[in-house]
Design an enzyme around this catalytic site. Sequence first.
Site, PDB file in Angstrom:
ATOM      1  N   SER A 119      42.561  87.222  42.846  1.00  8.37           N
ATOM      2  CA  SER A 119      42.987  86.008  43.532  1.00  8.37           C
ATOM      3  C   SER A 119      42.187  85.761  44.804  1.00  8.37           C
ATOM      4  O   SER A 119      42.199  84.663  45.326  1.00  8.37           O
ATOM      5  CB  SER A 119      44.473  86.100  43.872  1.00  8.37           C
ATOM      6  OG  SER A 119      44.726  87.222  44.691  1.00  8.37           O
ATOM      7  N   ARG A 122      35.528  86.318  43.405  1.00  8.47           N
ATOM      8  CA  ARG A 122      34.773  86.837  42.269  1.00  8.47           C
ATOM      9  C   ARG A 122      34.270  88.239  42.593  1.00  8.47           C
ATOM     10  O   ARG A 122      33.900  88.529  43.735  1.00  8.47           O
ATOM     11  CB  ARG A 122      33.599  85.913  41.966  1.00  8.47           C
ATOM     12  CG  ARG A 122      34.008  84.474  41.682  1.00  8.47           C
ATOM     13  CD  ARG A 122      34.650  84.355  40.326  1.00  8.47           C
ATOM     14  NE  ARG A 122      35.153  83.001  40.089  1.00  8.47           N
ATOM     15  CZ  ARG A 122      35.695  82.605  38.947  1.00  8.47           C
ATOM     16  NH1 ARG A 122      35.815  83.461  37.949  1.00  8.47           N
ATOM     17  NH2 ARG A 122      36.133  81.372  38.805  1.00  8.47           N
ATOM     18  N   ASP A 223      50.907  96.166  47.776  1.00  4.85           N
ATOM     19  CA  ASP A 223      50.544  96.082  46.355  1.00  4.85           C
ATOM     20  C   ASP A 223      50.024  97.432  45.864  1.00  4.85           C
ATOM     21  O   ASP A 223      48.962  97.519  45.249  1.00  4.85           O
ATOM     22  CB  ASP A 223      49.503  94.986  46.134  1.00  4.85           C
ATOM     23  CG  ASP A 223      49.444  94.530  44.674  1.00  4.85           C
ATOM     24  OD1 ASP A 223      50.387  94.835  43.913  1.00  4.85           O
ATOM     25  OD2 ASP A 223      48.463  93.858  44.298  1.00  4.85           O
TER      26      ASP A 223
END
EC number: 2.7.11.1
Length: 390
Positions: A119, A122, A223
Amino acid sequence: MLAMWRWVTKRSRLRRGHAHLGGNKGVRGICSLYLAGLSRGLSRVHAQRSHAATMADAGIPDEILYSDISDDEIIIDGDGDGDSSGDEDDDDGGLTRQAASRIATDLGFEVLQPLQSGSEGRVFVARRPGEADTVVLKVGQKPSTLMEGMLLKRLAHDNVMSLKQMLARGPVTCLVLPHFRCDLYSYLTMRDGPLDMRDAGRVIRSVLRGLAYLHGMRIMHRDVKAENIFLEDVDTVCLGDLGAARCNVAAPNFYGLAGTIETNAPEVLARDRYDTKVDVWGAGVVLFETLAYPKTIAGGDEPAINGEMHLIDLIRALGVHPEEFPPDTRLRSEFVRYAGTHRQPYTQYARVARLGLPETGAFLIYKMLTFDPVRRPSADEILNFGMWTV
């Protein structure tokens, strides 16, 4: 040799619902002198907002909040390997893979291999012409990429991802990161089996050391999952991808939805106040997965439909007792009705007990997955348990 960093067979793409919930907003506590106001521009294509709590209170569905807008890119080839394609997908506000690759080339890199985009931008394996060592490039034009780079510049710990360089090309930021052999989820997938307690202990101890360092700096990762743990071997382990991190964390608060449904702590799923203890929960899920692969903590192979459904599945799978719910929380008021009394409170979870995991591992899993975050030990406390033999 070109090492592998395989993001394609991850649960975040094929099995579990990956989401940087507010991940682009998470680092807005850093470098306020340099980045004042940038947090207002942090957004996801499917979740543009400045205050996560406002949208949560408004009842925005999880299919919007919990989204990974690169999920549609995956293609599975005949060998079972995957690659991302489809530049029409708007992972980074319109920055296509070809455009990002050209920028990497302009910055003096030879792009060797694209990796699954995240997100925040690249991602490529690359190297400087004439050099043997490979690096990973994260190329993005969202403020979150710049902010992640600014955060990484502050950090220096063997078990936390380091930043080699941060480069810019117009509005685009390029983070130059170390290239590890693989992530932990890919490592488990490639060996097609769990780790023994000795190796699992080495990995999770490194993760806890990295977390203790971050938490000491009042940084919450948000995360922690196998896909964000990178390694050369079980003795060289690094916690990476700080795109969802939140800085200046002190007292528990509702900092918004962030991370991945299946590794989110109950207090996040219930949209309660939370703090760095959510990272300890994530590490507990990781330890379970390393010892019980391919089983998941809540059971089942399908991705979670939404956060609340996963929380209900989790309560039932673990056999959480009503007495284990924290008082005066939405977690208790809304979800205690899904609890059971077939297990004594504050004893080994039913899900773990049924699997016959190593005693040390089962104990650590229970401690890290303590349902009440107030009772859940910190990373530092777990490291000081005195039971580590690895």
